[in-house]
Design a protein around this motif. Structure first.
Motif, short mmCIF file in Angstrom:
data_model
loop_
_atom_site.label_atom_id
_atom_site.label_comp_id
_atom_site.label_asym_id
_atom_site.label_seq_id
_atom_site.Cartn_x
_atom_site.Cartn_y
_atom_site.Cartn_z
N TYR A 198 -8.68 13.19 -1.50
CA TYR A 198 -8.54 11.80 -1.93
C TYR A 198 -9.60 10.88 -1.32
CZ TYR A 198 -3.80 12.96 -3.62
OH TYR A 198 -2.72 13.50 -4.26
N VAL B 271 -5.65 11.34 6.69
CA VAL B 271 -4.73 10.36 7.29
C VAL B 271 -4.09 10.91 8.56
CG1 VAL B 271 -4.32 8.97 5.22
CG2 VAL B 271 -2.93 11.01 5.64
N PHE C 200 -1.17 11.91 9.81
CA PHE C 200 -0.37 13.14 9.98
C PHE C 200 -1.24 14.38 9.86
CE2 PHE C 200 0.03 12.53 5.34
CZ PHE C 200 -0.24 13.80 4.87
N CYS D 216 0.15 6.88 6.49
CA CYS D 216 0.68 7.29 5.18
C CYS D 216 2.00 6.55 5.01
CB CYS D 216 0.89 8.79 5.15
SG CYS D 216 1.94 9.38 3.80
N SER D 217 2.11 5.74 3.95
CA SER D 217 3.32 4.94 3.80
C SER D 217 4.55 5.83 3.61
CB SER D 217 3.17 3.96 2.63
OG SER D 217 2.79 4.65 1.47
N MET D 218 4.36 6.99 2.99
CA MET D 218 5.51 7.90 2.85
C MET D 218 5.97 8.42 4.21
SD MET D 218 5.67 11.70 1.40
CE MET D 218 5.31 11.47 -0.31
N ASN E 181 3.56 15.64 5.07
CA ASN E 181 3.29 14.20 5.16
C ASN E 181 4.38 13.54 6.00
OD1 ASN E 181 1.87 15.28 2.96
ND2 ASN E 181 1.76 13.30 1.92
N CYS F 85 6.01 8.41 -2.28
CA CYS F 85 4.61 8.02 -2.14
C CYS F 85 4.36 6.81 -3.02
CB CYS F 85 3.70 9.17 -2.57
SG CYS F 85 2.01 8.63 -2.81
N SER F 86 3.84 5.76 -2.41
CA SER F 86 3.64 4.51 -3.16
C SER F 86 2.55 4.68 -4.23
CB SER F 86 3.28 3.38 -2.20
OG SER F 86 2.35 3.85 -1.25
N VAL F 87 1.70 5.66 -4.08
CA VAL F 87 0.66 5.90 -5.09
C VAL F 87 1.26 6.65 -6.29
CG1 VAL F 87 -1.56 7.06 -5.51
CG2 VAL F 87 -1.09 6.06 -3.26
N HIS F 88 1.91 7.76 -6.03
CA HIS F 88 2.39 8.61 -7.13
C HIS F 88 3.60 8.05 -7.86
CE1 HIS F 88 -0.25 11.43 -4.97
NE2 HIS F 88 -0.47 11.90 -6.19
N GLU G 130 4.46 14.80 -6.27
CA GLU G 130 5.00 13.59 -5.64
C GLU G 130 5.36 12.55 -6.70
OE1 GLU G 130 2.23 12.07 -2.73
OE2 GLU G 130 2.27 13.92 -1.58
N CYS H 250 -4.93 5.55 -2.85
CA CYS H 250 -4.31 5.59 -1.53
C CYS H 250 -5.10 4.67 -0.61
CB CYS H 250 -4.29 7.02 -1.00
SG CYS H 250 -3.53 7.09 0.63
N THR I 133 -4.64 3.78 2.35
CA THR I 133 -4.86 4.18 3.75
C THR I 133 -5.98 5.23 3.86
OG1 THR I 133 -2.90 5.57 3.48
CG2 THR I 133 -2.64 3.51 4.69
N MET I 134 -6.01 6.18 2.93
CA MET I 134 -7.14 7.13 2.91
C MET I 134 -8.45 6.36 2.81
SD MET I 134 -6.67 10.63 2.33
CE MET I 134 -5.20 11.64 2.20
FE1 SF4 Z 1 0.65 9.18 1.83
FE2 SF4 Z 1 0.76 8.91 -0.84
FE3 SF4 Z 1 -1.50 8.34 0.48
FE4 SF4 Z 1 -0.68 10.88 0.27
S1 SF4 Z 1 -1.32 9.54 -1.38
S2 SF4 Z 1 -1.45 9.89 2.12
S3 SF4 Z 1 1.56 10.60 0.38
S4 SF4 Z 1 0.49 7.28 0.68
#
Ligand code: SF4
Ligand code: 13P
Length: 384
Positions: A51, A87, A89, A123-125, A157, A246-249, A274, A336, A338-339
């Motif tokens: 990602y 990220v 984790f 990672c928000s999840m 995650n 996951c806020s993205v998926h 996800e 994502c 955060t990525m």
């Molecule tokens: Fe977390 Fe979703 Fe980003 Fe993966 S895509 S790192 S699960 S927020």
């Protein structure tokens, strides 16, 4: 009475050590990153998740999905530093695996230093399940069901403390590429699975094994009692799902699938597990980021895809496969955030500091957490 002056907190960005990197042109950052890579040779390993943005991933020695990156960190031989373009984790997992006892022994006690270029790349999840909440849930459900027959499974995650929880309670870690095999592993050892933090991966995987939603209560850590479930629902359960996502998926919707099928006859829908069940159920193919890439790679020219996963990966696939027709499944941007925090400036900043003998942003998991999470991670690595 004279009014007191309002306290003024100095917020001068120029004082931040990164500020000078933020002003550099991309070309210069690319050159400086490469210079550090050259000077450090194979003592430095840059790992990148699929990602990541293109300008970062191009500097990575190896790239992969979560499972592959764990394997790569576990098998690293020559490197003494891993810079993890992913990220938090993932970097924790790399620290645990690269510094497990037999590896430390083979290096005469020397640790591999793991660096995350931006500490805010979380990672928000993963943040949706805190260890105290999981421990409370475990104790509460233990009032109703026999938890010695419940196998805890954490999606990779998640924080290392949750992996350690699984290690301590006969459980295991899974990734999106081995979730079904991990569920099989769990059901060979217990009657129920407690799956966290992603309800969608848990539900999609269990549905694929023929378990009905009526046997999958969702545990809401903010509910007043029993995660919002009745005692009977817990007694009838086979998989107890954590209320995380996951806020993205979660942005991909069944109407996006229907729209593509209507407007692009012959198109195939390829999604990450996800995604919510309503999307996953009607997709043609569902799998980890690694599987998504392999599926496109192995398809003949002219294949039409609408892909439901993180935007940077889909755009890269589009660029790498002009012989196929690739669309992003959602009309809105699902990336994502955060990525995306890992950028050239952060990468250059941490690498030049490293070259100059100053380790910044080290990810270091404590010994106790490492010990127990390693048990659950090693089980995961054995289950393909
Ligand atoms: Fe977390 Fe979703 Fe980003 Fe993966 S895509 S790192 S699960 S927020
Ligand atoms: P995989 O890399 O396992 O497919 O997971 C995707 C993801 O969301 C990573 O955070």
């Amino acid at each position: 009475m004279t009014a007191l002056p309002t306290a003024k907190v100095a917020k001068d960005d120029s004082l931040h050590p990164l500020a000078s990197y933020k002003t550099l042109e991309s070309d210069e950052l690319h050159q400086r990153i490469e210079a550090v890579r050259q000077s450090m040779g194979d003592s430095l390993l840059l790992l990148g998740h699929h990602y990541q943005q293109d300008e970062v991933i191009q500097h990575c020695d190896l790239r992969g999905d979560s499972y592959k990156l764990s394997e790569l960190a576990a098998s690293s031989e020559t490197c003494r530093t891993i810079v993890f373009c992913g990220v938090h984790f993932m970097a924790e997992t790399a620290d645990i695996l690269a510094n497990r006892p037999e590896k430390l022994e083979s290096r005469g006690g020397d640790r591999v230093t793991v660096i995350l270029p931006d500490m805010a790349a979380g990672c928000s999840m993963a943040d949706m399940a805190a260890i105290a909440q999981v421990e409370d849930a475990w104790a509460d459900m233990g009032e109703i069901i026999d938890t010695s027959r419940v196998i805890p499974v954490t999606y990779i995650n998640s924080a290392a403390s949750l992996k350690a929880f699984c290690g301590r309670h006969g459980g295991i870690v899974c990734t999106s590429s081995n979730a079904a095999s991990v569920m099989d592993w769990a059901f060979e050892r217990g009657d129920r699975v407690f799956f966290f933090p992603d309800q969608h991966l848990g539900r999609n995987t269990a549905l694929g094994m023929g378990i009905g939603t009526e046997q999958m209560p969702v545990w809401d850590p903010y509910a007043l009692e029993l995660g919002g479930n009745t005692e009977q629902a817990l007694r009838d359960s086979r998989v107890i799902l954590w209320k995380g996502h996951c806020s993205v998926h979660q942005m991909f919707r069944p109407e996006h699938v229907e729209g593509f099928r209507k407007n692009h006859p012959g198109i195939k829908i390829l999604v990450h597990p996800e995604c919510p069940r309503e999307v996953n159920d009607i997709a043609d193919v569902s799998g980890s980021t690694g599987k998504i890439i392999d599926t496109v790679r192995n398809s003949p020219p002219g294949t039409k895809w609408a892909i439901g996963t993180e935007l940077h990966l889909v755009n890269r696939l589009k660029a790498e496969h002009p012989e196929q027709e690739i669309h992003f499944l959602s009309p809105v941007v699902c990336m994502c955030a955060t990525m995306y925090r890992i950028d050239l400036a952060h990468l250059c900043w941490c690498l030049e500091n490293l070259r100059d003998g100053c380790v910044v942003n080290q990810i270091l998991v404590d010994d106790e957490t490492t010990l127990h999470s390693l048990v659950a991670l090693q089980r995961m690595l054995k289950v393909k």
